[in-house]
Design an enzyme around this catalytic site. Structure first.
Site, PDB file in Angstrom:
ATOM      1  N   SER A 144     -12.912 -14.948  31.415  1.00 55.67           N
ATOM      2  CA  SER A 144     -13.288 -13.552  31.640  1.00 55.67           C
ATOM      3  C   SER A 144     -14.040 -13.052  30.424  1.00 55.67           C
ATOM      4  CB  SER A 144     -12.036 -12.692  31.855  1.00 55.67           C
ATOM      5  OG  SER A 144     -12.354 -11.311  31.868  1.00 55.67           O
ATOM      6  N   TYR A 157      -3.654  -9.212  29.216  1.00 61.31           N
ATOM      7  CA  TYR A 157      -4.631  -9.964  30.003  1.00 61.31           C
ATOM      8  C   TYR A 157      -5.691 -10.572  29.093  1.00 61.31           C
ATOM      9  CZ  TYR A 157      -8.235 -11.026  33.459  1.00 61.31           C
ATOM     10  OH  TYR A 157      -9.182 -11.657  34.217  1.00 61.31           O
TER      11      TYR A 157
END
Length: 264
Positions: A144, A157
Site C-alpha cells: 500500500s 495498518y
C-alpha cells in the site's frame, strides 16, 4: 492475451472479491491455471464457476484464513500434490481498521498483523523452496502507499504495510541469484469492500472518493507486472510522489500532513 501466463500455475490469496477476483479474471483470460484462496468459500465457488465456464481454464478453490498457519501448511501441501509447482504467488489478502493508536484494541492490532504480515510471510514460505529449486517464479505482494508514508488514524495498518515492504525488499535481494522475481504493489485507496471495515463512519471514502482507483485498473497493472522484473508498481503515480517528498522533507510532510491527512 498475455502469452507469458498461458499454462502458468498462479495462487491468489484474498481472491473472493475486489482486486483479487479481478486479477483471477485476467489470469484466466490468459490461460493460466488458478488456485484461489479466501475465507468465503461460497464467493470462491461462484468465481470458479464463472471462470471455468467463460474461459475453460482449470481453477481450484480453498477456504483459508491466512492467519491460520496450520491451515496454510495443509492447503499448500494439497496444492503442490495436485499441481506440482507454483509459478506465481499473489499475496493479496489483507485488511485495515482506521483508528488512532490509543483507540486500537490489542485484538485489532494482532488481527491486522496476523493477516497482513504473518499470513503473507507464511504463504510465501510455502512456495520459496520449490521456486529456488526450479530457479523460476514470481512473488507479488500487495502492499500500500500507506507502507511508504504513514498518515493519522492508520498507525497500525501503516505499520503492517511497512513490514510488508521491508520483507519484500529483503526477499528480492535474497532471490535475485535464483531468477525468482519479487514485486511490491503499492496502491492508494481502491473502490472495494475494504472500506466497509476500515472506514466504519464513511468519512474517509467521502473525502477521497474522487481519487479512488477502480479494482479492474489495479488488477490490470498487477497482471501486467507478472513474470517481469518490475520492482514496484505504484498507483496512482502522482500519489507515489508523496513518499518521495516524505523521504526528502519528512518534517515538512508531517507538519502539513497532520492537518490535511486526518480525513479518515
Amino acid at each position: 492475451m498475455r502469452e507469458q501466463l498461458r499454462g502458468k500455475n498462479i495462487i491468489i490469496t484474498g481472491a473472493s472479491g475486489g482486486i483479487g477476483a479481478e486479477i483471477a479474471r485476467l489470469c484466466a483470460a490468459s490461460g493460466s491455471n488458478l488456485v484461489l484462496l479466501a475465507r468465503s468459500v461460497d464467493k470462491l465457488k461462484q468465481i470458479e464457476l464463472e471462470l471455468e465456464q467463460k474461459y475453460s481454464t482449470h481453477v481450484d478453490v480453498f477456504q483459508v484464513d491466512v492467519s491460520d498457519t496450520d491451515k496454510i501448511k495443509e492447503v499448500f501441501a494439497q496444492i503442490f500434490k495436485q499441481l506440482g509447482h507454483i509459478d506465481i504467488l499473489v499475496n493479496n489478502a489483507g485488511y485495515g481498521i482506521f483508528r488512532e493508536a490509543h483507540e486500537a484494541t490489542i485484538d485489532e492490532i494482532k488481527g491486522m498483523f496476523n493477516v497482513n504480515v504473518l499470513g503473507l510471510m507464511a504463504c510465501t514460505s510455502m512456495v520459496l523452496p520449490k521456486m529456488r529449486e526450479r530457479r523460476f517464479g514470481h512473488i507479488i505482494n500487495i502492499a500500500s502507499q500507506a507502507g511508504k508514508f504513514a498518515t493519522p488514524k492508520s498507525s497500525v495498518y501503516s505499520a503492517t504495510k511497512h513490514a510488508v515492504l521491508g520483507y519484500t525488499n529483503a526477499l528480492r535481494m535474497e532471490l535475485d541469484d535464483y531468477n525468482v522475481q519479487v514485486t511490491s504493489v503499492n496502491p492508494g485507496p481502491i473502490a472495494t469492500n475494504f472500506f466497509k471495515i476500515a472506514d466504519e463512519q464513511g468519512t474517509y471514502v467521502k473525502n477521497v472518493k474522487r481519487f479512488m482507483l477502480q479494482p479492474e485498473y489495479v488488477a490490470q497493472k498487477v497482471v501486467d507486472s507478472m513474470l517481469t522484473r518490475a520492482r514496484e508498481v505504484n498507483l496512482p503515480r502522482w500519489m507515489n510522489l508523496g513518499s518521495a517528498v516524505y523521504v526528502l522533507f519528512p518534517r515538512l510532510f508531517e507538519r502539513i500532513g497532520k492537518r490535511v491527512l486526518p480525513s479518515k
